[in-house]
Design a protein around this motif. Sequence first.
Motif, PDB file in Angstrom:
ATOM      1  N   THR A  49      64.741  66.784 -66.651  1.00 10.28           N
ATOM      2  CA  THR A  49      65.047  67.075 -68.054  1.00 10.28           C
ATOM      3  C   THR A  49      66.551  66.980 -68.299  1.00 10.28           C
ATOM      4  OG1 THR A  49      63.120  68.526 -68.291  1.00 10.28           O
ATOM      5  CG2 THR A  49      64.898  68.778 -69.900  1.00 10.28           C
ATOM      6  N   THR A  50      67.345  67.507 -67.369  1.00  8.09           N
ATOM      7  CA  THR A  50      68.805  67.443 -67.511  1.00  8.09           C
ATOM      8  C   THR A  50      69.297  66.000 -67.510  1.00  8.09           C
ATOM      9  OG1 THR A  50      69.041  69.584 -66.398  1.00  8.09           O
ATOM     10  CG2 THR A  50      71.003  68.204 -66.541  1.00  8.09           C
ATOM     11  N   LEU A  51      68.734  65.179 -66.643  1.00  6.64           N
ATOM     12  CA  LEU A  51      69.123  63.760 -66.601  1.00  6.64           C
ATOM     13  C   LEU A  51      68.748  63.056 -67.904  1.00  6.64           C
ATOM     14  CD1 LEU A  51      68.134  62.833 -62.929  1.00  6.64           C
ATOM     15  CD2 LEU A  51      70.429  63.221 -63.847  1.00  6.64           C
ATOM     16  N   GLU A  52      67.593  63.367 -68.426  1.00  3.07           N
ATOM     17  CA  GLU A  52      67.177  62.770 -69.710  1.00  3.07           C
ATOM     18  C   GLU A  52      68.059  63.249 -70.864  1.00  3.07           C
ATOM     19  OE1 GLU A  52      62.383  62.653 -68.519  1.00  3.07           O
ATOM     20  OE2 GLU A  52      63.202  64.232 -69.797  1.00  3.07           O
ATOM     21  N   TRP A  53      68.626  64.406 -70.691  1.00  2.00           N
ATOM     22  CA  TRP A  53      69.419  65.079 -71.717  1.00  2.00           C
ATOM     23  C   TRP A  53      70.887  64.642 -71.722  1.00  2.00           C
ATOM     24  CZ3 TRP A  53      70.445  71.041 -71.408  1.00  2.00           C
ATOM     25  CH2 TRP A  53      70.674  71.559 -72.685  1.00  2.00           C
ATOM     26  N   VAL A  54      71.292  63.878 -70.700  1.00  2.00           N
ATOM     27  CA  VAL A  54      72.699  63.517 -70.483  1.00  2.00           C
ATOM     28  C   VAL A  54      73.374  62.878 -71.699  1.00  2.00           C
ATOM     29  CG1 VAL A  54      74.192  61.895 -69.216  1.00  2.00           C
ATOM     30  CG2 VAL A  54      72.679  63.440 -67.974  1.00  2.00           C
ATOM     31  N   PRO A  55      72.741  61.941 -72.415  1.00  6.32           N
ATOM     32  CA  PRO A  55      73.443  61.327 -73.556  1.00  6.32           C
ATOM     33  C   PRO A  55      73.971  62.337 -74.570  1.00  6.32           C
ATOM     34  CG  PRO A  55      71.457  60.098 -73.052  1.00  6.32           C
ATOM     35  CD  PRO A  55      71.419  61.328 -72.206  1.00  6.32           C
ATOM     36  N   VAL A  56      73.217  63.396 -74.826  1.00  6.57           N
ATOM     37  CA  VAL A  56      73.651  64.417 -75.783  1.00  6.57           C
ATOM     38  C   VAL A  56      74.607  65.410 -75.114  1.00  6.57           C
ATOM     39  CG1 VAL A  56      72.867  66.320 -77.237  1.00  6.57           C
ATOM     40  CG2 VAL A  56      71.598  64.182 -77.196  1.00  6.57           C
ATOM     41  N   LEU A  57      74.402  65.675 -73.823  1.00  2.00           N
ATOM     42  CA  LEU A  57      75.309  66.579 -73.107  1.00  2.00           C
ATOM     43  C   LEU A  57      76.732  66.045 -73.098  1.00  2.00           C
ATOM     44  CD1 LEU A  57      73.138  67.592 -70.007  1.00  2.00           C
ATOM     45  CD2 LEU A  57      73.817  69.066 -71.898  1.00  2.00           C
ATOM     46  N   ARG A  58      76.874  64.746 -73.029  1.00  2.00           N
ATOM     47  CA  ARG A  58      78.208  64.142 -72.994  1.00  2.00           C
ATOM     48  C   ARG A  58      78.931  64.299 -74.328  1.00  2.00           C
ATOM     49  NH1 ARG A  58      77.678  58.208 -70.540  1.00  2.00           N
ATOM     50  NH2 ARG A  58      79.955  58.349 -70.799  1.00  2.00           N
ATOM     51  N   VAL A  59      78.168  64.362 -75.415  1.00  2.00           N
ATOM     52  CA  VAL A  59      78.759  64.524 -76.748  1.00  2.00           C
ATOM     53  C   VAL A  59      79.027  65.997 -77.043  1.00  2.00           C
ATOM     54  CG1 VAL A  59      78.418  64.124 -79.204  1.00  2.00           C
ATOM     55  CG2 VAL A  59      77.613  62.435 -77.544  1.00  2.00           C
ATOM     56  N   ASN A  60      78.108  66.862 -76.564  1.00  2.00           N
ATOM     57  CA  ASN A  60      78.213  68.317 -76.710  1.00  2.00           C
ATOM     58  C   ASN A  60      78.183  68.761 -78.176  1.00  2.00           C
ATOM     59  OD1 ASN A  60      78.381  70.829 -75.278  1.00  2.00           O
ATOM     60  ND2 ASN A  60      80.462  71.068 -76.060  1.00  2.00           N
ATOM     61  N   ASN A  61      77.379  68.084 -78.973  1.00  2.00           N
ATOM     62  CA  ASN A  61      77.151  68.527 -80.349  1.00  2.00           C
ATOM     63  C   ASN A  61      76.019  69.546 -80.325  1.00  2.00           C
ATOM     64  OD1 ASN A  61      75.624  68.396 -83.024  1.00  2.00           O
ATOM     65  ND2 ASN A  61      77.509  67.301 -83.535  1.00  2.00           N
ATOM     66  N   GLU A  62      76.287  70.766 -80.772  1.00  2.00           N
ATOM     67  CA  GLU A  62      75.319  71.858 -80.631  1.00  2.00           C
ATOM     68  C   GLU A  62      73.989  71.544 -81.308  1.00  2.00           C
ATOM     69  OE1 GLU A  62      74.964  76.689 -81.320  1.00  2.00           O
ATOM     70  OE2 GLU A  62      76.774  75.612 -81.942  1.00  2.00           O
ATOM     71  N   GLU A  63      74.033  70.954 -82.503  1.00  2.00           N
ATOM     72  CA  GLU A  63      72.799  70.646 -83.219  1.00  2.00           C
ATOM     73  C   GLU A  63      71.950  69.651 -82.436  1.00  2.00           C
ATOM     74  OE1 GLU A  63      74.123  69.220 -86.971  1.00  2.00           O
ATOM     75  OE2 GLU A  63      74.661  71.198 -87.744  1.00  2.00           O
TER      76      GLU A  63
END
Length: 224
Positions: A157-171
Amino acid sequence: MNSRNIVRLFMTTLLVGGVTAGIVGFIARWDQFAPLFTSFDLGEILSTFIWMFGVGLIFSVISQAGYFAYLTIHRFGLGIFKSVKLWNAVQIMLILFVLFDLVYLRFVTFADGEGIGSYLALALFLLVVGLVTAYVKMKQTNKQAFIPALFFMTVVTTLEWVPVLRVNNEEWLYFMLFPLLACNAYQLLILNKLIERSKLELESKRSEKQQAAKLGTKKKVKVK
């Protein structure tokens, strides 16, 4: 698993991702969308939901790609380490490593005078969801399924989530996380049921063919 149930898994997972994204999208961005509900602008609400539903379909496809990739990696892991216990130990180490990085790297990269609490809370939430899902999976199957299920729900799940984690936009963090968790948990928990259904359908087809063959043989005997 037969092709019918593969298609069923794909379509239902798409639906889970789309609906979850549509609901979470309104909640995560409530400040923006609250006026639509107060003014009862049904057209705008529907069009916004459809857009978020479409984005949720993309999240669902990412989730499904991650799931089938993990099934392959899991088989490779069992083949390489030649032991379930050793492979589980490796997976536990990777879980701890990924959760630590999820807290530490995000804190070092994005923290601007704020505490580590919010970063730690997000990782703990992911772990709790993973533990609950893994426990349910274990109850469905056996004890050996707990660690692989926890690994999938946290690391993958964390790996799939990486694109948004790199941006760090809370929404967007929550907008992507919840559909991914919903789709991953759904696939994990429904797979065994679909496999059992496929076996039953295969046995039913075999029995029908055998009965048809017997009837055909009896008809030939009567003709003679």
